[in-house]
Design a protein around this motif. Sequence first.
Motif, short mmCIF file in Angstrom:
data_model
loop_
_atom_site.label_atom_id
_atom_site.label_comp_id
_atom_site.label_asym_id
_atom_site.label_seq_id
_atom_site.Cartn_x
_atom_site.Cartn_y
_atom_site.Cartn_z
N ALA A 16 0.63 26.02 28.77
CA ALA A 16 -0.17 26.81 27.83
C ALA A 16 0.07 28.30 28.04
O ALA A 16 -0.01 29.09 27.10
N ALA A 17 0.36 28.68 29.28
CA ALA A 17 0.60 30.09 29.59
C ALA A 17 2.00 30.54 29.20
O ALA A 17 2.31 31.72 29.25
N GLY A 18 2.87 29.61 28.84
CA GLY A 18 4.20 29.99 28.37
C GLY A 18 5.34 29.55 29.25
O GLY A 18 6.49 29.85 28.96
N ALA A 19 5.06 28.85 30.34
CA ALA A 19 6.14 28.36 31.19
C ALA A 19 6.89 27.27 30.44
O ALA A 19 6.29 26.34 29.90
N ASP A 20 8.18 27.39 30.38
CA ASP A 20 9.04 26.41 29.69
C ASP A 20 8.74 26.31 28.20
O ASP A 20 8.97 25.26 27.58
N ALA A 21 8.24 27.37 27.61
CA ALA A 21 7.87 27.33 26.19
C ALA A 21 9.08 27.07 25.31
O ALA A 21 8.98 26.36 24.30
N ASP A 22 10.24 27.62 25.68
CA ASP A 22 11.43 27.38 24.88
C ASP A 22 11.88 25.93 24.95
O ASP A 22 12.34 25.36 23.96
N LEU A 23 11.71 25.29 26.11
CA LEU A 23 12.07 23.88 26.21
C LEU A 23 11.12 23.00 25.40
O LEU A 23 11.54 22.03 24.76
N VAL A 24 9.84 23.34 25.42
CA VAL A 24 8.86 22.57 24.65
C VAL A 24 9.14 22.72 23.15
O VAL A 24 9.09 21.74 22.41
N ALA A 25 9.46 23.94 22.71
CA ALA A 25 9.77 24.16 21.29
C ALA A 25 11.03 23.41 20.88
O ALA A 25 11.07 22.82 19.79
N ALA A 26 12.03 23.42 21.72
CA ALA A 26 13.27 22.69 21.41
C ALA A 26 13.01 21.19 21.33
O ALA A 26 13.58 20.50 20.48
N ASN A 27 12.13 20.70 22.20
CA ASN A 27 11.83 19.27 22.17
C ASN A 27 11.04 18.89 20.93
O ASN A 27 11.21 17.81 20.37
N ALA A 70 21.03 4.81 14.59
CA ALA A 70 21.51 4.93 15.96
C ALA A 70 21.32 6.35 16.50
O ALA A 70 20.89 6.53 17.64
N VAL A 71 21.61 7.35 15.68
CA VAL A 71 21.43 8.74 16.10
C VAL A 71 19.95 9.02 16.36
O VAL A 71 19.59 9.66 17.36
N ALA A 72 19.09 8.53 15.50
CA ALA A 72 17.65 8.73 15.68
C ALA A 72 17.17 8.07 16.97
O ALA A 72 16.35 8.64 17.70
N THR A 73 17.67 6.89 17.27
CA THR A 73 17.27 6.20 18.48
C THR A 73 17.72 6.96 19.72
O THR A 73 16.95 7.13 20.68
N LEU A 74 18.96 7.45 19.72
CA LEU A 74 19.45 8.22 20.87
C LEU A 74 18.68 9.53 21.04
O LEU A 74 18.31 9.91 22.16
N LEU A 75 18.41 10.21 19.94
CA LEU A 75 17.63 11.44 20.02
C LEU A 75 16.21 11.17 20.50
O LEU A 75 15.63 11.97 21.25
N ALA A 76 15.64 10.06 20.09
CA ALA A 76 14.28 9.71 20.53
C ALA A 76 14.26 9.43 22.03
O ALA A 76 13.31 9.83 22.72
N ALA A 79 14.49 12.87 23.67
CA ALA A 79 13.24 13.62 23.52
C ALA A 79 12.14 13.02 24.39
O ALA A 79 11.34 13.75 24.98
N ARG A 80 12.08 11.70 24.49
CA ARG A 80 11.06 11.05 25.32
C ARG A 80 11.28 11.39 26.80
O ARG A 80 10.33 11.67 27.54
N ALA A 81 12.55 11.38 27.23
CA ALA A 81 12.84 11.71 28.63
C ALA A 81 12.49 13.16 28.93
O ALA A 81 11.90 13.47 29.97
N GLU A 82 12.84 14.05 28.02
CA GLU A 82 12.52 15.46 28.24
C GLU A 82 11.02 15.71 28.16
O GLU A 82 10.49 16.53 28.91
N ASP A 83 10.34 14.99 27.29
CA ASP A 83 8.89 15.13 27.21
C ASP A 83 8.22 14.66 28.50
O ASP A 83 7.28 15.28 28.99
#
Length: 99
Positions: A16-27, A70-76, A79-83
């Motif tokens: 919430a304070a902004g740590a890793d905000a760019d990673l959260v936005a990209a995800n 297939a692309v959607a599944t790989l991206l999901a 995204a789930r791992a990064e989340d």
Amino acid sequence: MLDWFRRYAQRQRDLAAGADADLVAANRKRWKLVGFFYCLAFLLLGIPKVFKPRGAAAEIITWVAGISFAVATLLAMWARAEDGFLSDPDPKKPPSLFK
């Protein structure tokens, strides 16, 4: 269990304070892309039911829908791992003999 909850709450405050905000936005963008590709795949799979294309057109639509799925599944999965990485609390520091 209580220690895990404290670390999780600290991680949420850091985010919430902004740590890793760019990673959260990209995800978040990645999750939107996942939704787009799943919708595209299901719409393309519905086209043959409505318009009854024949020959190469039907096969191309089917292949594009399959690739989109297939692309959607790989991206999901990505995204789930990064989340999971972004929302997990930092691990406890191991005990040290010297402080």
